[in-house]
Design a protein around this motif. Structure first.
Motif, PDB file in Angstrom:
ATOM      1  N   TYR A 121      61.944 -27.201 -49.308  1.00  0.00           N
ATOM      2  CA  TYR A 121      62.100 -25.844 -48.811  1.00  0.00           C
ATOM      3  C   TYR A 121      60.735 -25.160 -48.676  1.00  0.00           C
ATOM      4  CZ  TYR A 121      62.849 -26.260 -53.805  1.00  0.00           C
ATOM      5  OH  TYR A 121      62.792 -26.670 -55.106  1.00  0.00           O
ATOM      6  N   TYR A 122      60.707 -24.189 -47.784  1.00  0.00           N
ATOM      7  CA  TYR A 122      59.537 -23.305 -47.676  1.00  0.00           C
ATOM      8  C   TYR A 122      59.457 -22.544 -48.999  1.00  0.00           C
ATOM      9  CZ  TYR A 122      56.496 -19.682 -45.849  1.00  0.00           C
ATOM     10  OH  TYR A 122      55.460 -18.829 -45.659  1.00  0.00           O
ATOM     11  N   ASP A 123      58.281 -22.457 -49.621  1.00  0.00           N
ATOM     12  CA  ASP A 123      58.257 -22.037 -51.028  1.00  0.00           C
ATOM     13  C   ASP A 123      58.675 -20.589 -51.270  1.00  0.00           C
ATOM     14  OD1 ASP A 123      55.826 -21.118 -50.064  1.00  0.00           O
ATOM     15  OD2 ASP A 123      54.619 -21.941 -51.715  1.00  0.00           O
ATOM     16  N   THR A 198      69.254 -18.155 -41.201  1.00  0.00           N
ATOM     17  CA  THR A 198      68.543 -19.277 -40.609  1.00  0.00           C
ATOM     18  C   THR A 198      67.145 -18.866 -40.160  1.00  0.00           C
ATOM     19  OG1 THR A 198      68.507 -20.604 -38.577  1.00  0.00           O
ATOM     20  CG2 THR A 198      70.211 -18.971 -38.720  1.00  0.00           C
ATOM     21  N   ASP A 199      66.185 -19.614 -40.684  1.00  0.00           N
ATOM     22  CA  ASP A 199      64.760 -19.347 -40.433  1.00  0.00           C
ATOM     23  C   ASP A 199      64.337 -20.218 -39.255  1.00  0.00           C
ATOM     24  OD1 ASP A 199      61.976 -19.582 -40.443  1.00  0.00           O
ATOM     25  OD2 ASP A 199      61.801 -19.620 -42.630  1.00  0.00           O
ATOM     26  N   GLU A 200      64.035 -19.566 -38.134  1.00  0.00           N
ATOM     27  CA  GLU A 200      63.750 -20.304 -36.897  1.00  0.00           C
ATOM     28  C   GLU A 200      62.335 -20.007 -36.383  1.00  0.00           C
ATOM     29  OE1 GLU A 200      67.183 -19.674 -34.308  1.00  0.00           O
ATOM     30  OE2 GLU A 200      68.510 -20.526 -35.842  1.00  0.00           O
ATOM     31  N   VAL A 201      61.383 -19.856 -37.322  1.00  0.00           N
ATOM     32  CA  VAL A 201      60.037 -19.474 -36.879  1.00  0.00           C
ATOM     33  C   VAL A 201      59.382 -20.510 -35.962  1.00  0.00           C
ATOM     34  CG1 VAL A 201      59.474 -17.905 -38.796  1.00  0.00           C
ATOM     35  CG2 VAL A 201      58.873 -20.312 -38.974  1.00  0.00           C
ATOM     36  N   TYR A 202      59.824 -21.776 -36.059  1.00  0.00           N
ATOM     37  CA  TYR A 202      59.239 -22.816 -35.181  1.00  0.00           C
ATOM     38  C   TYR A 202      60.128 -23.075 -33.967  1.00  0.00           C
ATOM     39  CZ  TYR A 202      56.271 -23.567 -39.238  1.00  0.00           C
ATOM     40  OH  TYR A 202      55.381 -23.378 -40.275  1.00  0.00           O
ATOM     41  N   GLU A 203      60.945 -22.089 -33.585  1.00  0.00           N
ATOM     42  CA  GLU A 203      61.968 -22.309 -32.552  1.00  0.00           C
ATOM     43  C   GLU A 203      61.413 -22.907 -31.261  1.00  0.00           C
ATOM     44  OE1 GLU A 203      63.690 -18.513 -31.123  1.00  0.00           O
ATOM     45  OE2 GLU A 203      62.039 -17.518 -32.150  1.00  0.00           O
ATOM     46  N   VAL A 237      49.603 -16.088 -33.776  1.00  0.00           N
ATOM     47  CA  VAL A 237      49.090 -14.859 -34.405  1.00  0.00           C
ATOM     48  C   VAL A 237      49.674 -14.765 -35.822  1.00  0.00           C
ATOM     49  CG1 VAL A 237      48.560 -13.510 -32.322  1.00  0.00           C
ATOM     50  CG2 VAL A 237      50.912 -13.513 -33.193  1.00  0.00           C
ATOM     51  N   THR A 238      49.429 -15.816 -36.619  1.00  0.00           N
ATOM     52  CA  THR A 238      50.080 -15.851 -37.937  1.00  0.00           C
ATOM     53  C   THR A 238      49.638 -14.685 -38.825  1.00  0.00           C
ATOM     54  OG1 THR A 238      48.381 -17.329 -38.842  1.00  0.00           O
ATOM     55  CG2 THR A 238      50.342 -18.379 -37.899  1.00  0.00           C
ATOM     56  N   GLY A 239      48.451 -14.143 -38.563  1.00  0.00           N
ATOM     57  CA  GLY A 239      47.968 -13.036 -39.382  1.00  0.00           C
ATOM     58  C   GLY A 239      48.582 -11.688 -39.033  1.00  0.00           C
ATOM     59  N   TRP A 240      49.338 -11.630 -37.958  1.00  0.00           N
ATOM     60  CA  TRP A 240      49.898 -10.333 -37.562  1.00  0.00           C
ATOM     61  C   TRP A 240      51.141  -9.954 -38.373  1.00  0.00           C
ATOM     62  CZ3 TRP A 240      49.764  -9.236 -31.581  1.00  0.00           C
ATOM     63  CH2 TRP A 240      48.426  -9.236 -31.166  1.00  0.00           C
ATOM     64  N   LYS A 241      51.866 -10.962 -38.800  1.00  0.00           N
ATOM     65  CA  LYS A 241      53.073 -10.734 -39.601  1.00  0.00           C
ATOM     66  C   LYS A 241      54.052  -9.772 -38.909  1.00  0.00           C
ATOM     67  CE  LYS A 241      53.359 -12.369 -43.332  1.00  0.00           C
ATOM     68  NZ  LYS A 241      53.829 -13.739 -43.731  1.00  0.00           N
ATOM     69  N   VAL A 242      54.384 -10.100 -37.700  1.00  0.00           N
ATOM     70  CA  VAL A 242      55.447  -9.368 -36.995  1.00  0.00           C
ATOM     71  C   VAL A 242      56.619 -10.336 -36.834  1.00  0.00           C
ATOM     72  CG1 VAL A 242      56.162  -8.194 -34.880  1.00  0.00           C
ATOM     73  CG2 VAL A 242      53.839  -7.867 -35.765  1.00  0.00           C
TER      74      VAL A 242
HETATM   75  C1  LIG Z   1      59.625 -22.133 -42.490  1.00  0.00           C
HETATM   76  C2  LIG Z   1      58.746 -20.927 -42.494  1.00  0.00           C
HETATM   77  N1  LIG Z   1      59.304 -19.707 -42.566  1.00  0.00           N
HETATM   78  C3  LIG Z   1      58.554 -18.596 -42.592  1.00  0.00           C
HETATM   79  C4  LIG Z   1      57.188 -18.658 -42.513  1.00  0.00           C
HETATM   80  C5  LIG Z   1      56.382 -17.390 -42.563  1.00  0.00           C
HETATM   81  O1  LIG Z   1      56.528 -16.659 -41.423  1.00  0.00           O
HETATM   82  P1  LIG Z   1      55.719 -15.288 -41.234  1.00  0.00           P
HETATM   83  O2  LIG Z   1      54.272 -15.623 -41.218  1.00  0.00           O
HETATM   84  O3  LIG Z   1      56.234 -14.732 -39.967  1.00  0.00           O
HETATM   85  O4  LIG Z   1      56.058 -14.434 -42.410  1.00  0.00           O
HETATM   86  C6  LIG Z   1      56.560 -19.898 -42.437  1.00  0.00           C
HETATM   87  C7  LIG Z   1      55.080 -19.989 -42.397  1.00  0.00           C
HETATM   88  O5  LIG Z   1      54.491 -21.024 -42.654  1.00  0.00           O
HETATM   89  C8  LIG Z   1      57.358 -21.063 -42.417  1.00  0.00           C
HETATM   90  O6  LIG Z   1      56.800 -22.279 -42.343  1.00  0.00           O
END
Ligand SMILES: Cc1ncc(COP(=O)(O)O)c(C=O)c1O
Length: 387
Positions: A121-123, A198-203, A237-242
């Motif tokens: 899991y994402y930590d 559901t976390d789809e940040v890599y969609e 833009v990972t540093g933007w946190k939007v």
């Molecule tokens: C699975 C997953 N969810 C969430 C995030 C974090 O997303 P954000 O930077 O938009 O907070 C990451 C970043 O590595 C990730 O890998």
């Protein structure tokens, strides 16, 4: 005076990314650890942020996000997935997906509730389930294929299960859940009346014919699914946190109920810039994916030629390797030795597991520029990597 942390933080170590990135800086190592790209996102998006600052968008944005961004997110979900959303009640902007995860868990999980979560899991999931007082029930994606086992998923669900926390495309395995795997999640959720976050940040960051399917598009699932995403990965833009949460009004309202007390709001000038990206640069993330696919192959071929067992990922920024072929049994030990031995930093997968399934797995990021990956591989090839 010694400071005793509150019990809600018991046993939660500092994030491995901080530890390993600090190690990279201290040793001058090539950082193939933390998942951030070396190159900026689209110039027009960066310009839009500068313009927003110059034109005075510098005070608090509304708690649910600026209207132009909520509307752009609704259009994005419609354009890519055919989902029709009301931007006022079914979209909320968060401070990255990370805040969306935190707010969702704080709003929806009571102490003692169980959360079924894919392992590794994402930590931040672990930390936030614990801070919400929840209990995690991992379902393991196992080497070498890292597929979701429907029976294992079913067995993890019990009377105290409150929700399933899903992530696809999946960090760190690179698995993109298939429609059949998602249907297995939907079947369990429908049968047991569960919510799914559901976390789809890599969609958009999928390769070959591995397309991302949002769980919310499966029959009967929109009503019980909270979908989280963010601009960070899609637009570099990972540093933007939007980030944002979308779904039925009740679930989106739940996120807002918690997020208003966490950050209230975020990045006022960055929000219209992300809206510009979603609307005016809709193809940018796919072009990024095509370039990442080449870098995936460069890294995976290079790691394989060093004698590592490599899982070629279907999506995301990351590749997993099994280090046992080099005589190592412990990924943490390997990763702590690697900067000295080779001048390279990678991430052990142990902190992303409860079980021992990750002990010999190490994660490498290929979201770096080609010359950085090549330099990392050159250093690895020149080093003695055997235990
Ligand atoms: C699975 C997953 N969810 C969430 C995030 C974090 O997303 P954000 O930077 O938009 O907070 C990451 C970043 O590595 C990730 O890998």
């Amino acid at each position: 005076m010694t400071t005793r942390l509150a019990h809600r933080l018991d046993g939660i170590p500092p994030t491995i990314f901080t530890t390993m990135s600090a190690l990279a800086i201290r040793t001058g190592a090539v950082n193939l650890g933390q998942g951030f790209p070396d190159a900026d996102g689209p110039a027009s998006v960066l310009d839009a942020a500068r313009d927003a600052i110059a034109s005075g968008a510098n005070q608090y944005a509304p708690g649910n996000g600026v209207a132009v961004l909520r509307q752009a997110i609704a259009r994005h979900q419609h354009r890519h997935y055919g989902l029709g959303l009301d931007p006022d009640s079914q979209v909320v902007v968060t401070t990255g997906c990370t805040e969306g995860i935190a707010a969702a868990l704080l709003a929806l999980v009571d102490p003692g509730d169980e959360v079924v979560v894919l392992e590794p899991y994402y930590d931040s999931y672990v930390a936030m389930i614990q801070m919400a007082g929840g209990v995690r029930r991992p379902v393991t994606l196992r080497a070498p294929d890292f597929r979701l086992d429907a029976e294992e998923l079913r067995a993890a669900v019990g009377p105290r299960t409150r929700l399933v926390l899903l992530n696809s495309p999946h960090n760190p395995t690179g698995t993109v859940l298939t429609r059949a795997e998602l249907q297995a999640v939907a079947d369990v959720a429908l049968e047991h009346d569960l919510l799914v976050v559901t976390d789809e940040v890599y969609e958009h960051l999928t390769f070959g014919d591995h397309d991302h399917v949002p769980l919310a598009t499966l029959p009967g699932m929109f009503e019980r699914t909270l979908t989280l995403s963010s601009a960070g990965k899609s637009y570099s833009v990972t540093g933007w946190k939007v980030g944002w949460a979308t779904g039925p009004a009740a679930l989106v309202g739940a996120v807002l109920a918690a997020s208003q007390w966490l950050t209230f709001t975020s990045g006022a000038p960055l929000q219209p810039a992300v809206a510009h990206g979603l609307d005016a640069e809709p193809e940018w993330p796919r072009a990024l994916a095509a370039s990442l696919e080449k870098r995936r192959d460069l890294l995976c071929d290079g790691l394989a030629s060093l004698g590592l067992d490599v899982r070629r990922p279907e999506g995301t920024y990351f590749a997993l390797t099994d280090i046992s072929s080099l005589g190592w049994r412990d990924g943490m030990e390997f990763c702590l030795a690697l900067p000295e031995r080779a001048g390279v930093v990678a991430i052990p997968a142990q902190p992303f597991h409860d079980s021992a399934a990750g002990d010999q797995l190490v994660r490498w990021a290929f979201c770096k520029e080609v010359d950085v990956i090549e330099e990392g591989l050159r250093r690895l090839a020149a080093a003695d990597l055997s235990r």
